[in-house]
Design an enzyme around this catalytic site. Structure first.
Site, PDB file in Angstrom:
ATOM      1  N   CYS A 198     -45.030  15.187  26.506  1.00  0.00           N
ATOM      2  CA  CYS A 198     -44.382  16.282  25.776  1.00  0.00           C
ATOM      3  C   CYS A 198     -43.236  15.784  24.899  1.00  0.00           C
ATOM      4  CB  CYS A 198     -43.871  17.349  26.742  1.00  0.00           C
ATOM      5  SG  CYS A 198     -42.646  16.752  27.927  1.00  0.00           S
TER       6      CYS A 198
ATOM      7  N   ASP B 114     -43.997  16.849  43.386  1.00  0.00           N
ATOM      8  CA  ASP B 114     -42.835  16.808  42.496  1.00  0.00           C
ATOM      9  C   ASP B 114     -41.671  16.184  43.250  1.00  0.00           C
ATOM     10  OD1 ASP B 114     -42.172  18.341  39.643  1.00  0.00           O
ATOM     11  OD2 ASP B 114     -40.391  17.904  40.844  1.00  0.00           O
TER      12      ASP B 114
ATOM     13  N   ARG C  25     -53.966  24.540  30.828  1.00  0.00           N
ATOM     14  CA  ARG C  25     -54.165  24.842  32.243  1.00  0.00           C
ATOM     15  C   ARG C  25     -55.531  25.490  32.468  1.00  0.00           C
ATOM     16  NH1 ARG C  25     -48.101  25.234  32.374  1.00  0.00           N
ATOM     17  NH2 ARG C  25     -47.983  27.285  31.396  1.00  0.00           N
TER      18      ARG C  25
ATOM     19  N   ASN D 298     -41.626  11.048  44.968  1.00  0.00           N
ATOM     20  CA  ASN D 298     -41.510  10.406  43.671  1.00  0.00           C
ATOM     21  C   ASN D 298     -42.884   9.869  43.280  1.00  0.00           C
ATOM     22  OD1 ASN D 298     -41.122   8.436  41.580  1.00  0.00           O
ATOM     23  ND2 ASN D 298     -38.961   8.331  42.130  1.00  0.00           N
TER      24      ASN D 298
ATOM     25  N   PHE E 201     -46.114  15.623  39.104  1.00  0.00           N
ATOM     26  CA  PHE E 201     -45.036  16.281  38.352  1.00  0.00           C
ATOM     27  C   PHE E 201     -45.343  17.776  38.227  1.00  0.00           C
ATOM     28  CE2 PHE E 201     -45.838  11.994  36.676  1.00  0.00           C
ATOM     29  CZ  PHE E 201     -44.632  11.360  36.945  1.00  0.00           C
TER      30      PHE E 201
ATOM     31  N   ASP F   5     -48.646  15.377  34.312  1.00  0.00           N
ATOM     32  CA  ASP F   5     -47.878  16.213  33.369  1.00  0.00           C
ATOM     33  C   ASP F   5     -46.395  15.901  33.542  1.00  0.00           C
ATOM     34  OD1 ASP F   5     -47.041  18.154  31.568  1.00  0.00           O
ATOM     35  OD2 ASP F   5     -47.082  19.761  33.055  1.00  0.00           O
TER      36      ASP F   5
END
Length: 409
Positions: free
Chosen positions: A353, A264, A226, A292, A242, A313
């Site tokens: 992730c 988000d 970040r 979305n 996101f 992300d």
């Protein structure tokens, strides 16, 4: 004569032996060829090769696909209170060293196998520890571990009030444990009466709802990524996809972005991001939108280009090998759309992730997306998870976060 060890023995295949010798701490059910006698789930066992060589000692669980989680490869280790205190002290000293005194006030203090605590996660949020226990052996000794966590921190002058358990995850049932959450009474201390705590990361203030937030309440692994985004954001118009509770967007706004749109699909997450912008005095440059991302990006393509920095992300699109290919299709879709939206000279931050989406697969996907989008990428940085989530070589599960910064040229 060598003294007899007090634990039952479990014999494993050459394949299992090779994995342990290579550094991986798990023995799978299909790698077990024999037991020396009855073993209770959660009990310590010695792992033996087919030739009788001692390979390690760990927790056994007949209900888990991971039959043994190895704790130690030192035959002289005795798993008493002094052993666990040393391990906790070692983990805490590491965080203080690699992060410094301020950043270690909010950090992942125990990162499972990477710290020698299989199936245990402990996050520190200022004066609160939030723990998740996913291994039955750890569950059976958690009382002692939680006591030692507080003891080690307090002996170092750290103000910690207790341990909150976030064991409300279905994977516990696969290990034969019940789900649940709440303060864990430690050493007879009275449980605190709050379930949220204020923290500061990179100069930005957040309220962490460790009772109801995702995972343990806040994603600490992107802390320094970040910061990298904030450095590039000055004067730019940013789209943060996101956004969850707005952490990347907030860092971009604080870094001097002209305008940030945080998106988000969750209305609740967007409300949290909007509140975080307000409390940090960034509402004038940060807009929070519930949408979305898979629908929004194609819609933005029909409009004039207005973003020159896009952040992707997403949550883990896959949590198993079976769905990896479908996940890579999803990653390609959002990256392809983002590349088409950016003008020449624009910037892209993109990550995954999921450890199943390996670095090799992720880079292959990015090359394919860039080719289809008709752009060339200039790589600025390749980054990983924050150093409080250390990567233990030989244990691929600890190497999960891929983070790239590009310029479209």
């Amino acid at each position: 004569m060598k003294a007899q060890r007090p634990y039952p023995q479990i014999t494993i295949t050459p394949k299992g032996e090779a994995a342990l010798v290579g550094g991986h701490p798990w023995v799978y059910e299909g790698e077990v060829t024999g037991l020396s006698g009855p073993v209770s789930d959660g009990q310590l066992v010695d792992v033996i090769s087919r030739r009788g060589s001692w390979l390690g000692c760990g927790f056994f669980n007949s209900r888990s696909r991971i039959r043994v989680r190895v704790l130690s490869r030192n035959p002289n280790d005795r798993f008493d209170r002094a052993f666990w205190r040393r391990r906790i002290q070692y983990a805490w000293d590491y965080r203080k060293t690699v992060m410094g005194p301020e950043d270690s006030r909010c950090c992942r203090m125990i990162f499972g196998e990477a710290d020698g605590f299989p199936g245990l996660t402990v996050d520190r949020f200022e004066n609160v520890l939030v723990a998740q226990v996913l291994c039955l052996g750890m569950e059976l000794i958690k009382e002692e571990l939680f006591s030692l966590l507080l003891e080690v921190l307090r002996s170092d002058g750290q103000d910690v009030v207790g341990v909150y358990e976030r064991n409300d995850v279905a994977i516990r049932e696969l290990e034969g444990m019940e789900q649940g959450k709440g303060w864990h009474p430690v050493d007879g201390e009275k449980a605190p009466d709050f379930t949220a705590v204020d923290i500061e990361e990179n100069g930005i203030r957040y309220t962490v709802d460790f009772e109801n937030g995702q995972k343990t309440g806040f994603f600490l692994d992107q802390k320094y990524n970040r910061q990298a985004v904030a450095k590039l954001a000055r004067g730019r118009t940013v789209l943060d996809c996101f956004t969850h509770t707005g952490s990347f967007a907030l860092n971009a706004a604080r870094g001097g972005a002209k305008h940030v749109t945080a998106v988000d699909v969750s209305e609740f997450a967007v409300a949290c991001a909007r509140e975080n912008a307000r409390r940090n005095g960034l509402s004038d440059v940060m807009e929070c939108v519930a949408a979305n991302v898979f629908d929004l990006l194609p819609q933005l393509e029909q409009q004039p280009k207005r973003y020159d920095f896009i952040i992707l992300d997403p949550p883990a699109f896959t949590k198993s090998r079976k769905t990896t290919q479908r996940a890579m299709t999803g990653y390609k879709e959002i990256n392809y759309r983002a590349m088409r939206l950016l003008p020449r000279g624009g910037y892209l931050a993109t990550c995954s992730c999921s450890h199943f989406a390996t670095e090799e697969l992720f880079l292959k996907m990015l090359r394919s997306a860039a080719k289809d989008a008709g752009v060339q990428l200039r790589q600025i940085e390749a980054r990983q998870q924050c150093c409080d989530h250390p990567i233990l070589w030989g244990v691929e599960e600890t190497n999960y976060l891929k983070f790239y910064l590009f310029q479209v040229v």
